[in-house]
Design a protein around this motif. Structure first.
Motif, PDB file in Angstrom:
ATOM      1  N   MET A  84       1.876   2.061   5.749  1.00  0.00           N
ATOM      2  CA  MET A  84       2.116   2.296   4.209  1.00  0.00           C
ATOM      3  C   MET A  84       3.505   2.714   3.876  1.00  0.00           C
ATOM      4  O   MET A  84       4.282   2.990   4.690  1.00  0.00           O
ATOM      5  CB  MET A  84       1.032   3.122   3.860  1.00  0.00           C
ATOM      6  CG  MET A  84      -0.557   2.871   4.248  1.00  0.00           C
ATOM      7  SD  MET A  84      -1.635   3.823   3.424  1.00  0.00           S
ATOM      8  CE  MET A  84      -3.255   3.271   4.312  1.00  0.00           C
ATOM      9  N   VAL A  85       3.538   2.831   2.665  1.00  0.00           N
ATOM     10  CA  VAL A  85       4.797   3.442   2.129  1.00  0.00           C
ATOM     11  C   VAL A  85       4.506   4.633   1.458  1.00  0.00           C
ATOM     12  O   VAL A  85       3.674   4.964   0.594  1.00  0.00           O
ATOM     13  CB  VAL A  85       5.631   2.671   0.965  1.00  0.00           C
ATOM     14  CG1 VAL A  85       6.588   3.427   0.375  1.00  0.00           C
ATOM     15  CG2 VAL A  85       5.810   1.326   1.386  1.00  0.00           C
ATOM     16  N   VAL A  86       5.149   5.783   2.081  1.00  0.00           N
ATOM     17  CA  VAL A  86       4.584   7.254   1.602  1.00  0.00           C
ATOM     18  C   VAL A  86       5.479   7.417   0.371  1.00  0.00           C
ATOM     19  O   VAL A  86       6.709   7.201   0.263  1.00  0.00           O
ATOM     20  CB  VAL A  86       5.042   8.391   2.695  1.00  0.00           C
ATOM     21  CG1 VAL A  86       4.963   9.668   2.196  1.00  0.00           C
ATOM     22  CG2 VAL A  86       4.515   8.021   4.095  1.00  0.00           C
ATOM     23  N   VAL A  87       4.856   7.975  -0.301  1.00  0.00           N
ATOM     24  CA  VAL A  87       5.206   8.421  -1.863  1.00  0.00           C
ATOM     25  C   VAL A  87       5.479   9.929  -1.715  1.00  0.00           C
ATOM     26  O   VAL A  87       4.577  10.663  -1.811  1.00  0.00           O
ATOM     27  CB  VAL A  87       4.362   8.019  -3.039  1.00  0.00           C
ATOM     28  CG1 VAL A  87       5.384   8.433  -4.188  1.00  0.00           C
ATOM     29  CG2 VAL A  87       4.361   6.378  -2.871  1.00  0.00           C
ATOM     30  N   PRO A 142       0.866  -1.255  -0.019  1.00  0.00           N
ATOM     31  CA  PRO A 142      -0.058   0.141  -0.318  1.00  0.00           C
ATOM     32  C   PRO A 142       0.860   1.254  -0.078  1.00  0.00           C
ATOM     33  O   PRO A 142       1.876   1.492   0.855  1.00  0.00           O
ATOM     34  CB  PRO A 142      -0.816  -0.025   1.269  1.00  0.00           C
ATOM     35  CG  PRO A 142       0.117  -0.918   2.198  1.00  0.00           C
ATOM     36  CD  PRO A 142       0.781  -1.816   1.433  1.00  0.00           C
ATOM     37  N   LEU A 143       0.597   2.224  -0.896  1.00  0.00           N
ATOM     38  CA  LEU A 143       1.161   3.467  -1.027  1.00  0.00           C
ATOM     39  C   LEU A 143       0.268   4.571  -0.463  1.00  0.00           C
ATOM     40  O   LEU A 143      -0.998   4.587  -0.479  1.00  0.00           O
ATOM     41  CB  LEU A 143       1.482   3.688  -2.463  1.00  0.00           C
ATOM     42  CG  LEU A 143       2.202   2.711  -3.208  1.00  0.00           C
ATOM     43  CD1 LEU A 143       2.335   3.108  -4.722  1.00  0.00           C
ATOM     44  CD2 LEU A 143       3.579   2.397  -2.652  1.00  0.00           C
ATOM     45  N   PHE A 144       0.885   5.521   0.036  1.00  0.00           N
ATOM     46  CA  PHE A 144       0.312   6.957   0.535  1.00  0.00           C
ATOM     47  C   PHE A 144       1.095   8.007   0.036  1.00  0.00           C
ATOM     48  O   PHE A 144       2.113   8.444   0.519  1.00  0.00           O
ATOM     49  CB  PHE A 144       0.230   6.765   2.080  1.00  0.00           C
ATOM     50  CG  PHE A 144      -0.882   8.338   2.482  1.00  0.00           C
ATOM     51  CD1 PHE A 144      -1.839   8.232   2.440  1.00  0.00           C
ATOM     52  CD2 PHE A 144      -0.014   9.471   2.909  1.00  0.00           C
ATOM     53  CE1 PHE A 144      -2.866   9.358   2.779  1.00  0.00           C
ATOM     54  CE2 PHE A 144      -0.831  10.279   3.319  1.00  0.00           C
ATOM     55  CZ  PHE A 144      -2.318  10.449   3.268  1.00  0.00           C
ATOM     56  N   PRO A 145       0.371   8.696  -1.252  1.00  0.00           N
ATOM     57  CA  PRO A 145       1.479   9.604  -1.799  1.00  0.00           C
ATOM     58  C   PRO A 145       0.882  11.013  -1.076  1.00  0.00           C
ATOM     59  O   PRO A 145      -0.258  11.327  -0.670  1.00  0.00           O
ATOM     60  CB  PRO A 145       0.612   9.742  -3.164  1.00  0.00           C
ATOM     61  CG  PRO A 145      -0.569   8.911  -3.447  1.00  0.00           C
ATOM     62  CD  PRO A 145      -0.608   8.408  -1.988  1.00  0.00           C
ATOM     63  N   ALA A 195      -3.404   4.388  -1.395  1.00  0.00           N
ATOM     64  CA  ALA A 195      -3.964   5.009  -0.159  1.00  0.00           C
ATOM     65  C   ALA A 195      -5.154   4.594   0.538  1.00  0.00           C
ATOM     66  O   ALA A 195      -6.150   5.312   0.443  1.00  0.00           O
ATOM     67  CB  ALA A 195      -4.245   6.567  -0.589  1.00  0.00           C
ATOM     68  N   PRO A 196      -5.237   3.208   0.760  1.00  0.00           N
ATOM     69  CA  PRO A 196      -6.336   2.520   1.184  1.00  0.00           C
ATOM     70  C   PRO A 196      -7.013   3.353   2.315  1.00  0.00           C
ATOM     71  O   PRO A 196      -6.276   3.459   3.379  1.00  0.00           O
ATOM     72  CB  PRO A 196      -5.967   0.979   1.390  1.00  0.00           C
ATOM     73  CG  PRO A 196      -4.557   1.120   1.482  1.00  0.00           C
ATOM     74  CD  PRO A 196      -4.019   2.234   0.580  1.00  0.00           C
ATOM     75  N   GLY A 197      -8.257   3.482   2.189  1.00  0.00           N
ATOM     76  CA  GLY A 197      -8.677   4.209   3.509  1.00  0.00           C
ATOM     77  C   GLY A 197      -8.877   5.626   3.440  1.00  0.00           C
ATOM     78  O   GLY A 197      -9.739   6.276   4.104  1.00  0.00           O
TER      79      GLY A 197
END
Length: 515
Positions: A91-94, A69-72, A508-510
């Motif tokens: 999550m992995v922040v982009v 899961p990514l979080f931009p 960005a799930p959620g």
């Protein structure tokens, strides 16, 4: 997500972006997980720094392959709503802002700029000043380092004629959750190359909002369907003169009169800016601290007597109204100023504060800067009203009906006071609608006070929802709460779009309660 899965993902991303653009240090993860919410910090598993749309594609494709899961984020300055923190830890922040921070184009004939996610309001304002200052942008009154794209996509706003930052954007480039690239508007024209190829021939991309087919731009506001890597921003010609006006009203119940006075001036667009209708604590909290906090242990709202003392000290009312005119000279707008002055002071309640006097009062100078396209740090002082740095925004909106606005302010005030917090709000008023920026300040280092802040937000939301009013933006703690209050068919439509554009649910799930 297992450690082996994460390691494989990071190895693939490191090969595509360079090892220096993958970060898993403890200090970095702590910093990217920090926020001002009562629900606590959410440290990510890693942070990656793409430098181009193609590199964003590489990150998204690797995330799909490894189900990471990514979080931009753009610049990570979404203060009061979550900062750069993801809705959940791990999550992995982009981070798009560190390397994708180029002003790609400034067209001073057509009045637009094209920017990457890392371009902040301050960067854009500085560039326009360097070019001679003939153009201005609409800025927020939040951090100057805030990203223009991130703010527009979260439906952020300013206060001048181009206040609607998403509405005054035009043409986007997006990496979808499946790794494909699309462009919106006339940017979608196939010039014969690859989907992410050259765009030099797209002459209408950033000047025409409406092109062939469905308008897809809105799908990417407050959603998690794609990562916007480029956006066109419309600019406003800077007027030779900007002259503000301000009126202080003495009583809380004066909001009814204020709204009734503002509405006709905006319906006719006689006043080109929005009206900032700020209560005392919204202005005072920018440069002062809660004078009774120590005595009450933070368990009680500030007293009316202390509020009146602070109003006198800072030269503001229970409500203070601010707006501005643009013109060829200060003298040329004098008739408009006099007309507005007569309009607001007719009942005898309002005290007029002129432009020069307002420049000497920090809270009112903040309004002038915002009307002038000048980024400002003044409102960051609200983070220090109470100790502990807790800050969350409740952002409902109401029709421009004075009686209704007054009923809502009395309701909101009672809920703040019930929870021992301080009623702090600015209503941003247009012709038909006013957005209320309620600031919930609390001591985040005190679990009991944090719990009261959470309870206050939820009570406010339930009470306003019962009267047909929801929020325009939501902090990360309450995404699911708000999504649970919309009609089932709306939720199902969001889920269907998510499945179509991001089939593995890696973006960005959620976020905003989607996915």
């Amino acid at each position: 997500m297992t450690s082996g899965t994460l390691d494989a993902f990071l190895s693939e991303v490191g090969s595509a972006l360079g090892a220096d653009n993958v970060n898993t240090s403890g200090d970095t993860l702590t910093r990217y997980g920090e926020n001002t919410m009562p629900g606590g910090d959410r440290p990510p598993a890693a942070v990656v720094y793409p430098g181009s749309t193609a590199e964003v594609q590489a990150v998204v494709r690797a995330a799909n392959a490894h189900k990471v899961p990514l979080f931009p984020v753009s610049t990570g300055n979404n203060m009061g709503l979550g900062t750069r923190s993801a809705p959940a830890a791990g999550m992995v922040v982009v981070d798009l802002g560190k390397r994708m921070n180029r002003i790609l184009e400034v067209d001073e004939r057509m009045g637009y700029a094209a920017v990457e996610p890392g371009v902040s309001f301050q960067m854009m304002a500085d560039e326009l000043k360097r070019r001679g200052g003939q153009w201005m942008i609409s800025t927020t009154s939040g951090p100057p380092e805030g990203g223009m794209i991130g703010n527009a996509l979260d439906k952020g706003a300013g206060y001048g004629p181009y206040f609607d930052h998403f509405g005054f954007s035009c043409g986007m480039e997006i990496v979808l959750g499946n790794g494909e690239i699309i462009r919106t508007g006339d940017g979608s024209i196939d010039l014969g190359g690859s989907a992410g190829g050259g765009t030099d021939g797209l002459v209408n991309w950033h000047v025409s909002k409406y092109a062939f087919g469905p308008i897809l731009d809105g799908l990417f506001a407050q959603s998690n369907f794609g990562i916007v890597t480029r956006m066109g921003i419309w600019m406003l010609p800077r007027p030779p003169a900007i002259r503000s006006f301000h009126f202080a009203f003495p009583d809380d119940a004066d909001l009814e009169e204020i709204v009734e006075l503002c509405r006709p001036l905006k319906l006719s667009n006689f006043v080109p800016t929005l009206f900032r209708v700020s209560n005392d604590l919204y202005l005072i909290g920018n440069e002062d601290t809660h004078p009774e906090y120590a005595a009450t242990g933070g368990k009680a709202s500030i007293s009316d007597g202390a509020r009146k003392e602070l109003q006198k000290k800072h030269g503001v009312g229970a409500w203070t109204v601010s707006g501005a005119f643009y013109g060829p000279s200060m003298e040329a707008v004098e008739p408009q100023i006099e007309r507005v002055r007569a309009h607001f002071t007719g009942s005898g309640k309002a005290t007029y504060i002129d432009h020069q006097e307002a420049l000497e009062r920090v809270p009112l100078k903040c309004a002038i800067d915002s009307f002038s396209g000048v980024p400002t740090t003044a409102e960051l002082g609200l983070l220090k009203w109470r100790p502990g740095g807790g800050n969350a925004w409740f952002t409902p909106g109401t029709p421009m009906d004075g009686k209704m606005a007054n009923e809502f302010q009395a309701l909101g005030r009672s809920i703040f006071e019930k929870n021992g917090l301080d009623y702090t709000v600015m209503n941003v008023c247009g012709p038909r609608f006013a957005r209320g920026l309620h600031v919930i300040s609390f001591n985040r280092e005190d679990p009991e006070e944090s719990a009261r802040a959470d309870a206050c937000y939820r009570e406010l939301s339930e009470a306003f929802l019962a009267r047909g009013v929801s929020v325009g933006r939501a902090p990360i703690d309450w995404y699911d709460f708000h999504m649970g209050k919309v009609m089932p068919a709306f939720r199902e439509a969001c889920d269907a779009i998510k499945t179509a554009l991001d089939p593995n649910g890696i973006l960005a799930p959620g976020k905003y309660g989607i996915g």
